[in-house]
Structures are given as structure tokens and as C-alpha cells.
Design a protein around this motif. Sequence first.
Motif, PDB file in Angstrom:
ATOM      1  N   LEU A 128      30.480  17.912  74.175  1.00 48.29           N
ATOM      2  CA  LEU A 128      31.358  18.094  75.317  1.00 48.29           C
ATOM      3  C   LEU A 128      31.442  19.558  75.674  1.00 48.29           C
ATOM      4  N   ALA A 129      31.433  19.864  76.958  1.00 48.17           N
ATOM      5  CA  ALA A 129      31.641  21.217  77.438  1.00 48.17           C
ATOM      6  C   ALA A 129      33.000  21.241  78.112  1.00 48.17           C
ATOM      7  N   VAL A 130      33.891  22.089  77.620  1.00 51.36           N
ATOM      8  CA  VAL A 130      35.263  22.112  78.122  1.00 51.36           C
ATOM      9  C   VAL A 130      35.605  23.544  78.501  1.00 51.36           C
ATOM     10  N   ASP A 131      36.112  23.693  79.721  1.00 52.88           N
ATOM     11  CA  ASP A 131      36.573  25.013  80.167  1.00 52.88           C
ATOM     12  C   ASP A 131      37.954  25.285  79.593  1.00 52.88           C
ATOM     13  N   PRO A 132      38.211  26.516  79.197  1.00 49.76           N
ATOM     14  CA  PRO A 132      39.567  26.849  78.722  1.00 49.76           C
ATOM     15  C   PRO A 132      40.545  26.791  79.886  1.00 49.76           C
ATOM     16  N   PRO A 133      41.810  26.561  79.595  1.00 51.01           N
ATOM     17  CA  PRO A 133      42.792  26.538  80.692  1.00 51.01           C
ATOM     18  C   PRO A 133      42.900  27.910  81.352  1.00 51.01           C
ATOM     19  N   LEU A 134      43.189  27.896  82.639  1.00 55.07           N
ATOM     20  CA  LEU A 134      43.368  29.152  83.361  1.00 55.07           C
ATOM     21  C   LEU A 134      44.684  29.775  82.960  1.00 55.07           C
ATOM     22  N   SER A 135      44.669  31.067  82.718  1.00 55.88           N
ATOM     23  CA  SER A 135      45.933  31.739  82.419  1.00 55.88           C
ATOM     24  C   SER A 135      46.510  32.240  83.734  1.00 55.88           C
ATOM     25  N   GLY A 136      47.797  32.263  83.781  1.00 53.45           N
ATOM     26  CA  GLY A 136      48.316  32.765  85.038  1.00 53.45           C
ATOM     27  C   GLY A 136      49.728  32.566  85.170  1.00 53.45           C
TER      28      GLY A 136
END
Length: 82
Positions: A74-82
Motif C-alpha cells: 500500500l502507498a499512503v500519503d501522510p496527512p497534511l499538516s496545517g
Amino acid sequence: MLLNLRKGTHRDEPDPFFETITGDPLAGAPVSEAAFCRARKKLKPEALVRLNDALLDSANEQIALRRWQGFRVLAVDPPLSG
């Protein structure tokens, strides 16, 4: 219906769901949101876990998953910080 992953509200979901599984529109009064919530509270969490497991098993049988050395990758993007 709870595992169906539709995006409607509790008020919108029951009637179309029952119409879909029975093939007939409901002749009686629509399912109220309060009645839906009372019925949902009667469900044991274990029942939903077992239903979800059965759903996943069925999906895995029908969908050929590509694997690398026996593993799902699985390729998972990290959550966006903000």
C-alpha cells in the motif's frame, strides 16, 4: 446498510436501501431517524465486526489483489499538516 458506505443521512438512507433489497418501494410510513437510531443501538459491536469481515472476505474472493512476495503493498500519503 451501515456497511454500504453511502454518504446520505440517517433520514435519507433506510427507505432507498429497503427499496433496493426488496425491489419494491415501501408502502408504509418511512423509517424515522429516531427509529433507525434505536434499532442501531441494539446492534452489538461484534455483529458489525463479523459483517465487515464477511464483506471483506467476499470482496477478496472476487477481486484479484496483486501481491509482492505474498504481501499487499500500500502507498499512503501522510496527512497534511496545517
